[in-house]
Design a protein around this motif. Structure first.
Motif, PDB file in Angstrom:
ATOM      1  N   UNK A   1       0.849  -1.185   0.000  1.00 33.41           N
ATOM      2  CA  UNK A   1       0.000   0.000   0.000  1.00 33.41           C
ATOM      3  C   UNK A   1       0.889   1.240   0.000  1.00 33.41           C
ATOM      4  N   UNK A   2       0.621   2.137  -0.917  1.00 30.68           N
ATOM      5  CA  UNK A   2       1.345   3.396  -0.975  1.00 30.68           C
ATOM      6  C   UNK A   2       0.966   4.241   0.232  1.00 30.68           C
ATOM      7  N   UNK A   3       1.930   4.955   0.768  1.00 33.44           N
ATOM      8  CA  UNK A   3       1.669   5.793   1.932  1.00 33.44           C
ATOM      9  C   UNK A   3       0.688   6.917   1.629  1.00 33.44           C
ATOM     10  N   UNK A   4       0.984   7.699   0.574  1.00 35.45           N
ATOM     11  CA  UNK A   4       0.179   8.877   0.257  1.00 35.45           C
ATOM     12  C   UNK A   4      -0.104   8.905  -1.234  1.00 35.45           C
ATOM     13  N   UNK A   5      -1.306   9.270  -1.603  1.00 34.62           N
ATOM     14  CA  UNK A   5      -1.663   9.356  -3.010  1.00 34.62           C
ATOM     15  C   UNK A   5      -2.874  10.245  -3.196  1.00 34.62           C
ATOM     16  N   UNK A   6      -2.999  10.786  -4.398  1.00 32.56           N
ATOM     17  CA  UNK A   6      -4.104  11.684  -4.724  1.00 32.56           C
ATOM     18  C   UNK A   6      -5.256  10.873  -5.321  1.00 32.56           C
ATOM     19  N   UNK A   7      -6.446  11.119  -4.823  1.00 34.76           N
ATOM     20  CA  UNK A   7      -7.654  10.544  -5.412  1.00 34.76           C
ATOM     21  C   UNK A   7      -8.200  11.550  -6.407  1.00 34.76           C
ATOM     22  N   UNK A   8      -8.494  11.103  -7.624  1.00 28.59           N
ATOM     23  CA  UNK A   8      -9.122  12.039  -8.547  1.00 28.59           C
ATOM     24  C   UNK A   8     -10.613  12.121  -8.224  1.00 28.59           C
ATOM     25  N   UNK A   9     -11.311  12.961  -8.913  1.00 27.15           N
ATOM     26  CA  UNK A   9     -12.705  13.254  -8.572  1.00 27.15           C
ATOM     27  C   UNK A   9     -13.593  12.017  -8.642  1.00 27.15           C
ATOM     28  N   UNK A  10     -13.421  11.190  -9.671  1.00 20.98           N
ATOM     29  CA  UNK A  10     -14.284  10.008  -9.753  1.00 20.98           C
ATOM     30  C   UNK A  10     -14.015   9.051  -8.599  1.00 20.98           C
ATOM     31  N   UNK A  22      -7.616  -1.494   0.908  1.00 22.28           N
ATOM     32  CA  UNK A  22      -6.196  -1.733   0.625  1.00 22.28           C
ATOM     33  C   UNK A  22      -5.815  -1.295  -0.789  1.00 22.28           C
ATOM     34  N   UNK A  23      -6.801  -1.094  -1.658  1.00 19.99           N
ATOM     35  CA  UNK A  23      -6.482  -0.636  -3.020  1.00 19.99           C
ATOM     36  C   UNK A  23      -6.189   0.867  -3.054  1.00 19.99           C
ATOM     37  N   UNK A  24      -6.458   1.542  -1.949  1.00 21.65           N
ATOM     38  CA  UNK A  24      -6.227   2.990  -1.851  1.00 21.65           C
ATOM     39  C   UNK A  24      -4.940   3.264  -1.094  1.00 21.65           C
ATOM     40  N   UNK A  25      -4.408   4.481  -1.230  1.00 22.12           N
ATOM     41  CA  UNK A  25      -3.225   4.817  -0.432  1.00 22.12           C
ATOM     42  C   UNK A  25      -3.584   4.879   1.048  1.00 22.12           C
ATOM     43  N   UNK A  26      -2.604   4.660   1.888  1.00 23.08           N
ATOM     44  CA  UNK A  26      -2.831   4.713   3.340  1.00 23.08           C
ATOM     45  C   UNK A  26      -3.344   6.089   3.751  1.00 23.08           C
ATOM     46  N   UNK A  27      -2.789   7.130   3.124  1.00 21.78           N
ATOM     47  CA  UNK A  27      -3.194   8.507   3.407  1.00 21.78           C
ATOM     48  C   UNK A  27      -3.681   9.156   2.107  1.00 21.78           C
ATOM     49  N   UNK A  28      -4.955   8.979   1.779  1.00 22.76           N
ATOM     50  CA  UNK A  28      -5.473   9.586   0.550  1.00 22.76           C
ATOM     51  C   UNK A  28      -5.645  11.088   0.708  1.00 22.76           C
ATOM     52  N   UNK A 111       1.394   9.510  -6.599  1.00 21.03           N
ATOM     53  CA  UNK A 111       0.600   8.752  -7.567  1.00 21.03           C
ATOM     54  C   UNK A 111      -0.842   9.230  -7.567  1.00 21.03           C
ATOM     55  N   UNK A 112      -1.512   9.009  -8.687  1.00 25.26           N
ATOM     56  CA  UNK A 112      -2.910   9.405  -8.834  1.00 25.26           C
ATOM     57  C   UNK A 112      -3.770   8.149  -8.923  1.00 25.26           C
ATOM     58  N   UNK A 113      -4.730   8.040  -8.034  1.00 26.95           N
ATOM     59  CA  UNK A 113      -5.649   6.911  -7.986  1.00 26.95           C
ATOM     60  C   UNK A 113      -6.937   7.298  -8.708  1.00 26.95           C
ATOM     61  N   UNK A 114      -7.347   6.447  -9.653  1.00 22.97           N
ATOM     62  CA  UNK A 114      -8.520   6.762 -10.459  1.00 22.97           C
ATOM     63  C   UNK A 114      -9.233   5.502 -10.920  1.00 22.97           C
TER      64      UNK A 114
END
Length: 136
Positions: A1-10, A22-28, A111-114
């Motif tokens: 799991x990535x520590x920090x990542x950006x969630x896009x709008x969707x 677990x598919x999201x960063x630890x600190x979104x 990283x960008x999560x989308x």
């Protein structure tokens, strides 16, 4: 799991449907661009039910996140994003919010999560992490 990542709008809109965190960063985190994009939603909704749902997404995001601003580093990164998109034959204006969010991610080296990775094809400096969201 990535520590920090950006969630896009969707990804923000679909958060309640994600079964495995677990598919999201630890600190979104989100960007001010996502808050701006969510702010448009209630104003352009076709009916009161949709308007209320969109207002709820906006208020939840404002409550849950301290958004990363679009700053001068992001502005410089945006130039590179727009150039990449143009090189790919895509117009950055068509997906302006996505291009601006990508620029913030690049400037922050995050990283960008989308759920819509195709929206970010051709942006060379961007690390895109696709997330799968169940239909229901």
């Amino acid at each position: 799991m990535t520590e920090r990542g950006i969630l896009d709008t969707n990804a923000v809109i679909l958060l309640s449907r994600i079964k495995d965190p677990a598919i999201l960063p630890k600190y979104p985190v989100v960007t001010t661009i996502t808050i701006a994009e969510l702010s448009v939603g209630p104003h352009v909704a076709d009916n009161e039910i949709e308007r209320a749902a969109r207002q709820s997404h906006l208020q939840q995001a404002e409550s849950d996140f301290d958004p990363i601003p679009f700053d001068s580093a992001a502005a410089r990164a945006f130039g590179r994003v727009a150039s990449d998109l143009r090189s790919e034959g895509r117009k950055h204006k068509a997906r302006a919010y996505d291009a601006l969010i990508a620029a913030v991610a690049i400037a922050q080296d995050l990283p960008l999560y989308t759920a819509n990775p195709d929206d970010f094809l051709g942006i060379t400096e961007l690390t895109v992490v696709p997330i799968e969201v169940p239909d229901n």
